[in-house]
Structures are given as C-alpha cells and as structure tokens.
Design a protein around this motif. Structure first.
Motif, PDB file in Angstrom:
ATOM      1  N   ALA A 321       0.259   3.319 -16.224  1.00  0.00           N
ATOM      2  CA  ALA A 321       1.076   3.006 -15.049  1.00  0.00           C
ATOM      3  C   ALA A 321       0.233   3.012 -13.780  1.00  0.00           C
ATOM      4  N   ASP A 322      -0.849   3.795 -13.775  1.00  0.00           N
ATOM      5  CA  ASP A 322      -1.607   3.952 -12.544  1.00  0.00           C
ATOM      6  C   ASP A 322      -2.882   3.115 -12.489  1.00  0.00           C
ATOM      7  N   ALA A 323      -3.189   2.436 -13.579  1.00  0.00           N
ATOM      8  CA  ALA A 323      -4.437   1.689 -13.586  1.00  0.00           C
ATOM      9  C   ALA A 323      -4.373   0.547 -12.584  1.00  0.00           C
ATOM     10  N   PRO A 324      -5.388   0.421 -11.712  1.00  0.00           N
ATOM     11  CA  PRO A 324      -5.362  -0.677 -10.763  1.00  0.00           C
ATOM     12  C   PRO A 324      -5.767  -1.977 -11.457  1.00  0.00           C
ATOM     13  N   GLY A 325      -5.377  -3.096 -10.875  1.00  0.00           N
ATOM     14  CA  GLY A 325      -5.804  -4.382 -11.414  1.00  0.00           C
ATOM     15  C   GLY A 325      -5.078  -4.750 -12.683  1.00  0.00           C
ATOM     16  N   VAL A 326      -5.281  -5.989 -13.095  1.00  0.00           N
ATOM     17  CA  VAL A 326      -4.581  -6.477 -14.282  1.00  0.00           C
ATOM     18  C   VAL A 326      -5.521  -7.230 -15.202  1.00  0.00           C
ATOM     19  N   GLY A 327      -6.822  -6.994 -15.083  1.00  0.00           N
ATOM     20  CA  GLY A 327      -7.753  -7.646 -15.982  1.00  0.00           C
ATOM     21  C   GLY A 327      -8.247  -8.994 -15.494  1.00  0.00           C
ATOM     22  N   LEU A 328      -7.982  -9.286 -14.234  1.00  0.00           N
ATOM     23  CA  LEU A 328      -8.486 -10.548 -13.686  1.00  0.00           C
ATOM     24  C   LEU A 328      -9.691 -10.306 -12.782  1.00  0.00           C
ATOM     25  N   GLY A 329     -10.154  -9.046 -12.768  1.00  0.00           N
ATOM     26  CA  GLY A 329     -11.158  -8.615 -11.798  1.00  0.00           C
ATOM     27  C   GLY A 329     -12.398  -9.486 -11.710  1.00  0.00           C
ATOM     28  N   LEU A 330     -13.116  -9.636 -12.828  1.00  0.00           N
ATOM     29  CA  LEU A 330     -14.377 -10.360 -12.758  1.00  0.00           C
ATOM     30  C   LEU A 330     -14.180 -11.850 -12.518  1.00  0.00           C
ATOM     31  N   TRP A 331     -13.040 -12.348 -12.930  1.00  0.00           N
ATOM     32  CA  TRP A 331     -12.737 -13.757 -12.657  1.00  0.00           C
ATOM     33  C   TRP A 331     -12.578 -13.964 -11.147  1.00  0.00           C
ATOM     34  N   VAL A 332     -11.871 -13.013 -10.501  1.00  0.00           N
ATOM     35  CA  VAL A 332     -11.688 -13.096  -9.055  1.00  0.00           C
ATOM     36  C   VAL A 332     -13.033 -12.962  -8.357  1.00  0.00           C
ATOM     37  N   VAL A 333     -13.834 -11.960  -8.794  1.00  0.00           N
ATOM     38  CA  VAL A 333     -15.146 -11.742  -8.172  1.00  0.00           C
ATOM     39  C   VAL A 333     -16.014 -12.990  -8.330  1.00  0.00           C
ATOM     40  N   GLY A 334     -16.018 -13.544  -9.535  1.00  0.00           N
ATOM     41  CA  GLY A 334     -16.808 -14.754  -9.794  1.00  0.00           C
ATOM     42  C   GLY A 334     -16.376 -15.908  -8.912  1.00  0.00           C
ATOM     43  N   SER A 335     -15.072 -16.069  -8.744  1.00  0.00           N
ATOM     44  CA  SER A 335     -14.562 -17.169  -7.921  1.00  0.00           C
ATOM     45  C   SER A 335     -14.948 -16.984  -6.458  1.00  0.00           C
ATOM     46  N   LEU A 336     -14.829 -15.734  -5.959  1.00  0.00           N
ATOM     47  CA  LEU A 336     -15.195 -15.466  -4.561  1.00  0.00           C
ATOM     48  C   LEU A 336     -16.697 -15.666  -4.358  1.00  0.00           C
ATOM     49  N   CYS A 337     -17.505 -15.209  -5.326  1.00  0.00           N
ATOM     50  CA  CYS A 337     -18.959 -15.397  -5.229  1.00  0.00           C
ATOM     51  C   CYS A 337     -19.293 -16.883  -5.127  1.00  0.00           C
ATOM     52  N   ARG A 338     -18.600 -17.671  -5.933  1.00  0.00           N
ATOM     53  CA  ARG A 338     -18.885 -19.117  -5.964  1.00  0.00           C
ATOM     54  C   ARG A 338     -18.675 -19.740  -4.580  1.00  0.00           C
ATOM     55  N   VAL A 339     -17.559 -19.403  -3.949  1.00  0.00           N
ATOM     56  CA  VAL A 339     -17.284 -20.042  -2.658  1.00  0.00           C
ATOM     57  C   VAL A 339     -18.061 -19.393  -1.512  1.00  0.00           C
ATOM     58  N   LEU A 340     -18.496 -18.146  -1.691  1.00  0.00           N
ATOM     59  CA  LEU A 340     -19.236 -17.476  -0.619  1.00  0.00           C
ATOM     60  C   LEU A 340     -20.739 -17.684  -0.750  1.00  0.00           C
ATOM     61  N   GLY A 341     -21.161 -18.332  -1.826  1.00  0.00           N
ATOM     62  CA  GLY A 341     -22.586 -18.601  -2.001  1.00  0.00           C
ATOM     63  C   GLY A 341     -23.362 -17.404  -2.508  1.00  0.00           C
ATOM     64  N   LEU A 342     -22.672 -16.426  -3.091  1.00  0.00           N
ATOM     65  CA  LEU A 342     -23.355 -15.263  -3.657  1.00  0.00           C
ATOM     66  C   LEU A 342     -23.648 -15.525  -5.131  1.00  0.00           C
ATOM     67  N   THR A 343     -24.543 -14.717  -5.690  1.00  0.00           N
ATOM     68  CA  THR A 343     -24.881 -14.867  -7.104  1.00  0.00           C
ATOM     69  C   THR A 343     -24.312 -13.695  -7.882  1.00  0.00           C
ATOM     70  N   LEU A 344     -23.579 -13.997  -8.936  1.00  0.00           N
ATOM     71  CA  LEU A 344     -23.031 -12.936  -9.792  1.00  0.00           C
ATOM     72  C   LEU A 344     -23.853 -12.877 -11.076  1.00  0.00           C
ATOM     73  N   ALA A 345     -24.435 -11.699 -11.337  1.00  0.00           N
ATOM     74  CA  ALA A 345     -25.242 -11.535 -12.560  1.00  0.00           C
ATOM     75  C   ALA A 345     -24.660 -10.400 -13.391  1.00  0.00           C
ATOM     76  N   LEU A 346     -24.577 -10.616 -14.698  1.00  0.00           N
ATOM     77  CA  LEU A 346     -24.039  -9.611 -15.619  1.00  0.00           C
ATOM     78  C   LEU A 346     -25.098  -9.265 -16.648  1.00  0.00           C
ATOM     79  N   ASP A 347     -25.201  -7.982 -16.957  1.00  0.00           N
ATOM     80  CA  ASP A 347     -26.193  -7.582 -17.958  1.00  0.00           C
ATOM     81  C   ASP A 347     -25.661  -6.385 -18.743  1.00  0.00           C
ATOM     82  N   LEU A 348     -26.055  -6.330 -20.003  1.00  0.00           N
ATOM     83  CA  LEU A 348     -25.681  -5.205 -20.867  1.00  0.00           C
ATOM     84  C   LEU A 348     -26.962  -4.652 -21.461  1.00  0.00           C
ATOM     85  N   ASP A 349     -27.268  -3.369 -21.169  1.00  0.00           N
ATOM     86  CA  ASP A 349     -28.530  -2.827 -21.682  1.00  0.00           C
ATOM     87  C   ASP A 349     -28.331  -2.227 -23.075  1.00  0.00           C
ATOM     88  N   GLU A 350     -29.422  -1.656 -23.609  1.00  0.00           N
ATOM     89  CA  GLU A 350     -29.371  -1.156 -24.994  1.00  0.00           C
ATOM     90  C   GLU A 350     -28.449   0.062 -25.139  1.00  0.00           C
TER      91      GLU A 350
END
Lengths: 364, 221
Positions: A321-350
């Motif tokens: 009930a208290d969790a913020p967001g609805v699972g659209l987080g990175l999609w929103v961030v990616g979309s904002l980065c695209r229009v703001l000219g920022l670069t979004l990089a994702l990485d998963l280490d070992e």
C-alpha cells in the motif's frame, strides 16, 4: 467570364498568354511584311492595267500571309497545349495525391518527383507538415492507448476491492479493504501522472527553467519527502553527493527523475540492501552524472535493454500500500532524458547490482 | 473446489482470494509465472484464473505448460489486454474463457461457476440426489425445498462428494480440495466438517447420505 475561365487553371492561363503573345507578334510581323510588299509592288506596277494586276497580287499576298499566321497560331496552340499538359502532369499527380490524404489518417506524403522546381519548396513544406501532423496524431493515439491500458489494472483493483469489500461484515476487514482501495487510487494517480509527465515531456523540455541548484540539497529534500510514505525504505538510501556540488538544471525535472529512480530501486531492488546515490564528474568538460545503485538479485544482463520498456514485466514488483510509483519509473526517466538531452546508462555488475546513471548535467 | 489465482497485483489477488474463500472455494495465489508453474506441478486445480502480463514467465507460457501437462484444469484468462489477437492467442493456447479488466465481480463468479460446471460435464447449476438439491450458482443446499444452513466448507465438501458420486475421497484428498496451500489447519478438520454436515442433513431428514468406507474415506453412493 473569360477571365474567370482562364484564371482558375494554370494551364489555361499559360495557353491564353502564349496565344496572345504569338498572335500579337504575328500581327506585327504581318503588318511589317504587308508594308514592305506594298512598297515593292507600287514600285513595280505603274500602268493602269498593271494596277488591277497589282491589287489582285496584293490580295493574294494578304491571303497567304493571313493563312500563314492562322496556321502558325494553330500549330503554336497545339504545341502549347501538349507542352503545358505534359508539364503539368506532375502537378495533377500531386493534386490527386493531396485529395487522397485522409484528414484522420494523413500517413501519406505528396510525390514530388518531376514537380516543377517552383512548386518543389511548397510541396516539401507540405510534406513536412503532414509528417508532423502524423507524428502528433500517432503520439496522441499512443498516449490514449497507454493510458487506457495502464489504468485498467488500478481501476480493476478499485472496482474489485469495492465489490468484494461491500460484502464484508467485519469492521476490521472492511477497513483493510478501504485502505487497499485508497492505495489503489494512489497507484492510479501515479500512473496518470507518469504518463502525463511523458506526454508533456516535449513541452516541458522547451519550457524548462534552468537555474543553479545544489545536487546534495535536492537529493536530501527528495529523501525527506519519500520518508513520509515509505520510511523503512528510506532508511536504506545512502547519499554520497558532496555538499559543494552545483549544477545548472530545472529543479522540478531533476526531482521527477530522482523520484522515479528511487521508486524503481525500492520497488524492484533487494529490500534488505542499500540504495546508493552518487555524483560523478565527467572528464574535464564540467559535466556531471547522477548515479543510483541498488541490489537487483532477480535481474539478468539480458534484461537491461528492456528496463526502460513500459510494458516489460520481467521482475516481480513490490506491491504494498505504501510503495511509491507503479513500475513506470525507468520508462519515465528514459523519456525525460531523451527530451532533455541527457544520457541514460544501465549496468549490472557481477554482484547483481543495478547501476542507473544519468549523464550530461552541466556542472557549475 | 480448488482455484489458483495467478495475478501480480497483490491488491487484486487479495480481494479475489478473500471473496472466493468466503464462497467456500480453496484458493491459492501465485504472484508471478514461475510461482504459477510450481503450483500447477504440485497441486490439482479445478480452475485457474490467469493474468497474462506477469513478471518472469508470461501468462501464455504458464497456459502452454498447463496444457502440455494434460491437466483438466479450466483456465479463465483475466487481462488488461483487450485486443482480439490477444484473446485469440489465449483461446488457441487452451484458455476456456477470457475476461478483460476491469470486470464485474459477479460476472467473474458466474463465469467461474459455468467453467466448473463444464469441467464436470453438467449442463445446469443444479445437483440433485433424492430429496437433496444443491444450487451451485446460489451455493445453496435444500431438502424438499427447505434450505439447509451450511457453512461454506460444509457446502464445498457436500458439492465435491455429490459431483463425484460413487467415488471415495480420503481425508487428505478432501482437505486438499477444501483448503488452500497456506492453510495452517490439520486434515483432521475434515472429520469435524463431515460430522457437522451429517448432523445438519439428519436434522433436515437425510440420514444416510455420506458413507464412511474404512481405508478409502468418504463417499456419496
């Protein structure tokens, strides 16, 4: 009447102009030749008997000249019609293509091959407008579809909770249903706000109010606001952003991206592990990057390209009930980065730690 | 009747689980595709309510695995996807019904009951045995038209035995049909339910409906 008939069609106007021009030229030519012939004949025929012969000859010359003029005019008219018709075929094709473009589905541009160079810029501009209109309509359609789809789940939750809860007799059970219904409504609100944020991203990018802002203060303020709704999760957030770090950015958009990054880490990350926030200097150009890292034990490297997909459901989502967001987080961030000219990089280490880095902020 | 709800929305699955349990169904829940695959491997379900967009393994893959296992479980797909091609894909893979979110809870229950009737080859919602009649839609037992006040578990046990007339069920088999996987109750609770059910039926005038066969369990002949 004639002017109206000739003025509506480029082809007719050209034809009339050409005929007038050729006719006038031939008339002048005929007058000049007539005069020259008259002088020559007057000098050659001086006797009375010769005068009748002269008049006869002059009439024949006039007839020949008139016949020549009429013939030349006819040939010119025919040649003009054929030439103009051939030249305007491409315009006819463009006109037909324009007529076939639907107002609701303008996904078709004008064929500009063979179009006269004078018309080419007009056609190109028209095609640009059509493409822009098509994009706008597609954007609107996609937004409506996204909104409808994403709202179905919280709407179903609210409806089912309401219907199932109304049959409850116990007060405690009813209260829990009401609490869950309110939480579902909050989730629905988050969906709408996320989608609207992306839908307005282009406009927001154009209107962003850049101002000097402290990254550490912005991060601190966001964590404090998040603490109200998710106090346990906030205890896991560790910010290592130094106090002296200033950037030129829109505080509202910076906060929106940070909120979505943190909500994503809380929802999908390991609930027992820390969420680390860092600020990284990028080379010597004065730019900086915001980095959020969290343990994501259920994530695989092949999942990374899908993390910014809106419909991707690769990982279990923490639904409380208290969790913020609805699972659209990175999609929103990616979309904002695209229009703001920022670069979004994702990485998963070992160690299965997900690092999300927003690069391109202008440091002061 | 044993149901499996495969749904990644915890709120929605909690509401559905609560409601179906109140009606006397044994309900298990799986929050993602992998959990659902584990559940269908280890339990027999009469019906599965399946969401399509699941974390990890998708709902369609769960459906494919279920049908590959030849399990007779009926499947009702519950999805936010409303396109014809989504429905066609699910139905072609072996789904028995498809309901688009948001839905009416009453309609979901009606479709669930219809699928369960088809599962047991019934055409109407009525099970009759002598003077005893069970209305499976209203989940009501009557004797000569007079209602017998049964609890949801008593009703579910009676419905199970009437649906499989002549077949004996051990205590454990009945327990698995009446209780979900997370239940803390002991299977001895079945003896208590049978006892109270017999008492209520006897007071309604039916004394010898449920037989006890030593070593085999309970049955309605």
């Amino acid at each position: 009447m004639f002017r109206e008939w000739a003025g509506r069609s480029l082809q007719r106007r050209l034809l009339v102009s050409l005929l007038l021009g050729v006719g006038l030229s031939l008339a002048v030519f005929q007058v000049v030749v007539d005069r020259l012939v008259d002088r020559y004949i007057e000098r050659s025929f001086t006797q009375a008997a010769d005068l009748a012969q002269r008049d006869q000859l002059m009439r024949e010359v006039d007839l020949i000249l008139l016949g020549g003029v009429v013939t030349v005019l006819g040939v010119c008219a025919l040649a003009t019609v054929l030439s103009v018709r051939r030249g305007l075929q491409s315009l006819d094709r463009v006109a037909r293509a324009a007529q076939e473009i639907s107002i609701d589905q303008p996904a078709r541009t004008l064929p500009l091959s063979g179009v006269p160079t004078e018309i080419q810029p007009l056609g190109e501009r028209f095609n640009q407008l059509i493409e822009r209109l098509t994009e706008a309509l597609e954007h609107e359609r996609r937004f409506s579809a996204d909104l409808a789809h994403e709202l179905r789940t919280p709407l179903t939750e609210i409806r089912t909770l309401g219907e199932a809860g109304s049959a409850r007799q116990d007060v405690a059970g009813l209260q829990e249903f009401l609490r869950q219904t309110a939480a579902a409504a909050v989730g629905m609100q988050s969906v709408i706000e996320s989608l609207l944020a992306v839908a307005r991203a282009d406009r927001v990018a154009a209107q962003q109010a850049l101002e000097p802002m402290s990254v550490a203060a912005a991060v601190r303020a966001r964590i404090e606001r998040l603490r109200i709704t998710a106090p346990e999760d906030c205890a896991r957030i560790v910010s290592r952003v130094s106090e002296g770090q200033w950037i030129q950015a829109d505080p509202r958009l910076f906060d929106a991206m940070l909120l979505n990054l943190l909500a994503n880490a809380i929802q999908h990350g390991d609930p027992g592990a820390a969420i680390e926030i860092d600020w990284l200097q990028e080379g010597s150009g004065g730019n900086g990057a915001l980095q959020v890292r969290n343990a994501a034990p259920q994530l695989a490297r092949e999942d990374l390209p899908h993390l910014t997909d809106r419909f991707w459901r690769g990982m279990p989502v923490k639904h409380t009930a208290d969790a913020p967001g609805v699972g659209l987080g990175l999609w929103v961030v990616g979309s904002l980065c695209r229009v703001l000219g920022l670069t979004l990089a994702l990485d998963l280490d070992e160690l299965r730690r997900l690092t999300v880095r927003l690069a391109g902020f202008r440091a002061l | 009747m044993k149901l499996l709800i495969v749904e990644d929305s915890a709120r929605l699955s909690a509401a559905l689980t609560s409601d179906f349990r109140r009606e006397g169904f044994a309900v298990d829940h799986a929050g993602d595709g992998n959990a659902a695959l584990g559940q269908i491997e280890t339990h027999d379900y009469d019906l599965m309510i399946l969401d399509l967009m699941l974390p990890g393994v998708s709902g369609l893959e769960v459906l494919r695995a279920l049908r590959a296992s030849q399990a007779p479980t009926r499947v009702l797909v519950l999805s936010a996807r409303d396109q014809i091609e989504d429905r066609v894909a699910a139905l072609n893979l072996g789904a028995d019904d498809y309901l688009v979110k948001p839905f009416d809870l009453g309609e979901l229950k009606a479709r669930t009951l219809a699928l369960l009737r088809r599962r047991y080859g019934e055409t109407s919602g009525v099970l009759a045995h002598g003077e005893l009649t069970l209305d499976t839609n209203a989940r009501l037992a009557t004797v000569r038209g007079a209602p017998v006040p049964l609890t949801p578990k008593e009703y579910a046990l009676l419905e199970t035995l009437l649906r499989h007339r002549g077949k004996s069920f051990t205590r454990v088999a009945l327990f698995e049909r009446l209780y979900d996987g997370l239940s803390d109750a002991s299977d001895r609770v079945v003896e208590v339910i049978v006892s109270t059910l017999r008492t209520k039926l006897a007071s309604a005038g039916i004394r010898t409906l449920i037989e006890t066969r030593r070593g085999f369990g309970y049955r309605v002949p």
